[in-house]
Design an enzyme around this catalytic site. Structure first.
Site, PDB file in Angstrom:
ATOM      1  CD  GLN A 128      -3.753  -4.462   6.580  1.00  0.00           C
ATOM      2  OE1 GLN A 128      -3.648  -3.489   5.840  1.00  0.00           O
ATOM      3  NE2 GLN A 128      -4.353  -5.572   6.212  1.00  0.00           N
ATOM      4  CG  ASP A 156      -9.905  -0.276   5.018  1.00  0.00           C
ATOM      5  OD1 ASP A 156      -9.537  -0.531   3.851  1.00  0.00           O
ATOM      6  OD2 ASP A 156      -9.332  -0.719   6.031  1.00  0.00           O
ATOM      7  CE  LYS A 183      -3.900  -2.335   2.138  1.00  0.00           C
ATOM      8  NZ  LYS A 183      -4.614  -2.704   3.367  1.00  0.00           N
TER       9      LYS A 183
END
Ligand code: NDP
Length: 295
Positions: free
Chosen positions: A97, A120, A53
């Site tokens: 995460q 997200d 990422k």
């Protein structure tokens, strides 16, 4: 018949290039969008994703930050990091995460993220916006990537029977929300299946578009697929394979070889949906930046 392969690499590269061009424009006008990723502990798969990422972010010309916290971090310390990022003017979007260590309440952490920076798309505000078709929703990257794959590969969703295997909050449910909306990449008739569904093979065979996200290696076999159907394999599973240098290989939730003899189109694993996920995360960061007025 051999299925058309839906290659995620050129599709993801195209999206990343489009985002990169917009980032350059914003950079020239003042400031580049910024993405931060918070990682807790040493989970090896998470480390790989987080590195990927960060790299993709830099390649797109964005400002990138990785916040590494030890496995033993307290929930209060993690929440303080979230608050800091909520207030940081250089950060337009960030994510924590998953998975988080057991001693941390993941729901409390995700709910603490400013919905405007929730790239997200897991915050209840964005889940709700997606559900009602609000275009300002930040959409979960994996199903958003699947929808873009369908659109950009010319696969018609309008009026199609779409069957989704898996009802998780990060893939199955938001996938359904996207496919039932009105408009491009939507207007499908959607069925969601899970571990309690009866006659799974029969339901799968009704699908014009079969999207599989269950985390079971090669679960979907050729007899579960209607000839000519589009099969999207979201699964990423490690299976032991002593013939490989690492001792394992990555397979999806679909038995790729036999199913590709029946399907009309199929995504490979790796190189399919997984490639789209990071591209859509960059797209979401750009969206968050623009919706905040590029401040
Ligand atoms: P979860 O474990 O959260 O959810 C799995 C879902 O599959 C559940 O709804 C479960 O049903 C259902 N399921 C499990 N076994 C069966 C079965 N035998 N028959 C029918 N349904 C079943 O998984 P995720 O959604 O997080 O991930 C799914 C897969 O996608 C994984 O392989 C993961 O690695 C991969 N993934 C890939 C991403 C990418 O970027 N390509 C991103 C995210 C995930 P129930 O609810 O009844 O338990």
């Amino acid at each position: 018949m051999s299925a058309r392969i839906l290659d995620g690499v050129p599709l993801a590269d195209a999206i990343r290039a489009e985002v990169g061009a917009e980032v350059q424009r914003h950079r020239a006008g003042g400031r580049a969008p910024g993405l931060a990723v918070v990682i807790v502990g040493e989970n090896p798969a998470s480390q790989v994703y987080v590195r990927a990422k960060g790299k993709a972010c830099e390649e797109a010309g964005m400002h990138s930050e990785t916040v590494r916290l030890p496995e033993a971090v307290t929930e209060a310390e993690l929440l303080a990091t979230v608050e800091r990022l909520n207030r940081d003017p250089r950060i337009d979007g960030f994510l924590v995460q998953l998975p988080l260590p057991k001693h941390i309440n993941g729901e409390r952490v995700l709910n603490a993220v400013d919905p405007a920076k929730d790239v997200d798309g897991f915050h209840p505000v964005n889940v709700g916006k997606l559900s009602i078709g609000d275009p300002t929703a930040l959409k979960p990257a994996t199903p958003f990537g699947v929808q873009q794959m369908l659109i950009r590969s010319g696969i018609e969703t309008r009026g199609a029977n779409a069957v989704i295997l898996g009802r998780s909050n990060i893939v199955g449910k938001p996938m359904a929300s996207l496919l039932i909306q009105q408009g491009e990449g939507g207007d499908a008739t959607v069925t969601i299946c899970h571990s309690k569904s009866r006659d799974l093979p029969g339901i799968c065979r009704t699908a014009d578009i079969l999207i599989v996200a269950i985390g079971r290696p090669e679960f979907v076999t050729a007899d579960m697929v209607r000839p000519g159907a589009t099969v999207i394999d979201v699964g990423i599973n490690r299976v032991d394979d002593p013939s490989q240098p690492k001792g394992y290989r990555i397979v999806g939730d679909v038995a790729y070889g036999p199913v590709s003899e029946v399907a009309g189109a199929i995504t490979p694993v790796p190189g399919g949906v997984g490639r789209m996920t990071i591209a859509m995360l960059l797209q979401n960061t750009l969206q968050a930046f623009e919706q905040a007025g590029g401040r």
